[in-house]
Design an enzyme around this catalytic site. Structure first.
Site, PDB file in Angstrom:
ATOM      1  N   LYS A   1       6.640  -8.714  -3.356  1.00 23.15           N
ATOM      2  CA  LYS A   1       7.646  -7.837  -3.978  1.00 23.15           C
ATOM      3  C   LYS A   1       7.061  -6.453  -4.260  1.00 23.15           C
ATOM      4  O   LYS A   1       7.759  -5.440  -4.153  1.00 23.15           O
ATOM      5  CB  LYS A   1       8.155  -8.478  -5.275  1.00 23.15           C
ATOM      6  CG  LYS A   1       9.188  -7.644  -6.041  1.00 23.15           C
ATOM      7  CD  LYS A   1      10.430  -7.349  -5.198  1.00 23.15           C
ATOM      8  CE  LYS A   1      11.626  -6.888  -6.002  1.00 23.15           C
ATOM      9  NZ  LYS A   1      11.410  -5.920  -7.042  1.00 23.15           N
TER      10      LYS A   1
ATOM     11  N   GLU B   1      10.254   0.519  -0.324  1.00 26.98           N
ATOM     12  CA  GLU B   1      11.509   1.073  -0.845  1.00 26.98           C
ATOM     13  C   GLU B   1      11.324   2.540  -1.256  1.00 26.98           C
ATOM     14  O   GLU B   1      12.172   3.383  -0.975  1.00 26.98           O
ATOM     15  CB  GLU B   1      11.962   0.229  -2.029  1.00 26.98           C
ATOM     16  CG  GLU B   1      13.250   0.670  -2.692  1.00 26.98           C
ATOM     17  CD  GLU B   1      13.565  -0.206  -3.891  1.00 26.98           C
ATOM     18  OE1 GLU B   1      13.596   0.336  -5.013  1.00 26.98           O
ATOM     19  OE2 GLU B   1      13.752  -1.424  -3.709  1.00 26.98           O
TER      20      GLU B   1
END
Length: 338
Positions: free
Chosen positions: A188, A195
């Site tokens: 993550k 991102e």
């Protein structure tokens, strides 16, 4: 299955809503009593304290923390005396994976299991499902598979990757056991680093499009030693409609994505994004990704630049820019333009 949730903010509340709709029995606690009462009215079992939550659940208990990273260890410290061997704690927030490794080590002598569950989906997760990146003991993860499967999006309408049927596994359903403790949050962490880079690329490109009419104001530009002249103003005479451009890119373009979908929606409501100040926060994962790249000795040019761009957006480059101005004034007498 029974599932306990501590922390009923934007993510935690919608996660238990999704689980409840999927037939799981959820027990909820938050420091905000009205929030707990509201979810109790939706069919969940509210708790007045951590002790009350633990007492109401059957053994072995599975309790998930959806609280800011700074509060995870304190919450675990409060929970541990209340739990029994065989119980499981899940951290679904954005903790550093180093912390996961330390927590699992601390809990193991007490017979408690620890799962790190990197969670992506944001405020849309109730409807779309949550992409889950999971770290922990294999047998514990398998036992909790019904929970993960319910939270995850499933295959949906996304075309199947050619040849995927030969590989099997849960990845195409939107959740994955990535490895031992820490692997979920490590995955993550890198996800969020990527991102940052994607978001920065869209933002920079759209800014170039927005400024593509600079040639129309060429005559009003200051003409002095401190100003670089625009050589070919005729090359920059475009007034682009960014709402339309982002929309057309959504339709068959190689840069189409959910982030672009959200950007296009933002431009429909506010072509100049007036309600945003442009100060972009970072919650830590970008920093940790860059640190991991340094430890591994691998280059991360784009991700590092996107992280530093966020620092600059918050004015953290102000002093260094003053230093630049001071040096220019010192060696050339260059005075800052107002």
């Amino acid at each position: 299955m029974q599932f306990g949730m501590i922390g009923l903010g934007r993510m935690g509340a919608n996660m238990v809503r999704r689980l409840t709709k999927g037939g799981h029995k959820c027990f909820v606690y938050d420091r905000s009593a009205p929030t707990v009462d509201g979810l109790a009215k939706e069919g969940m079992t509210g708790a007045s304290s951590l002790a009350d939550l633990v007492k109401k659940m059957e053994k072995p208990r599975t309790i998930c923390l959806m609280v800011p990273a700074a509060f995870v260890d304190g919450s675990i410290d409060e929970l541990v005396p209340l739990l029994e061997s065989g119980d499981t704690i899940i951290d679904g927030g954005n903790s550093h994976y180093h912390d996961d490794i330390a927590r699992a080590k601390r809990l193991k002598p007490k017979g408690l299991h620890y799962i790190d569950m990197g969670t992506s989906g944001g405020i849309w997760g109730l409807e779309r499902g949550y992409c889950l990146m999971i770290g922990g003991e294999t047998d514990v993860v398998k036992r909790l598979d019904p929970i993960f499967a319910c939270l995850a999006p499933g295959r949906g309408e996304i075309p199947r990757t050619e040849g995927r049927e030969k590989l099997g596994g849960t990845a195409e359903n939107g959740y994955l056991h990535c490895g031992p403790v820490g692997a979920g949050h490590f995955t993550k962490m890198v996800h969020n680093g990527i991102e940052y880079g994607l978001m920065a690329a869209y933002a920079e490109g759209l800014n170039i499009l927005k400024k593509a009419n600079i040639g129309k104001a060429h005559e009003s530009h200051e003409k002095d030693a401190e100003t670089t002249p625009l050589r070919n103003p005729e090359h920059y005479q475009y007034d682009f409609n960014l709402a339309d451009i982002t929309e057309v890119w959504r339709r068959g373009s190689v840069v189409a994505s959910w982030l672009l979908d959200l950007t296009a929606q933002a431009f429909v409501g506010s072509p100049n994004l007036e309600k945003f100040g442009g100060k972009v926060s970072d919650s830590g994962e970008g920093r940790w990704t860059v640190a991991a790249a340094n430890d591994e000795g691998v280059p991360a040019f784009v991700l590092t630049a996107s992280l530093f761009e966020r620092f600059a957006s918050r004015g953290e480059d102000e002093f260094q820019n003053k230093v630049l101005s001071a040096m220019r004034f010192g060696f050339g007498g260059h005075v800052e333009k107002k």
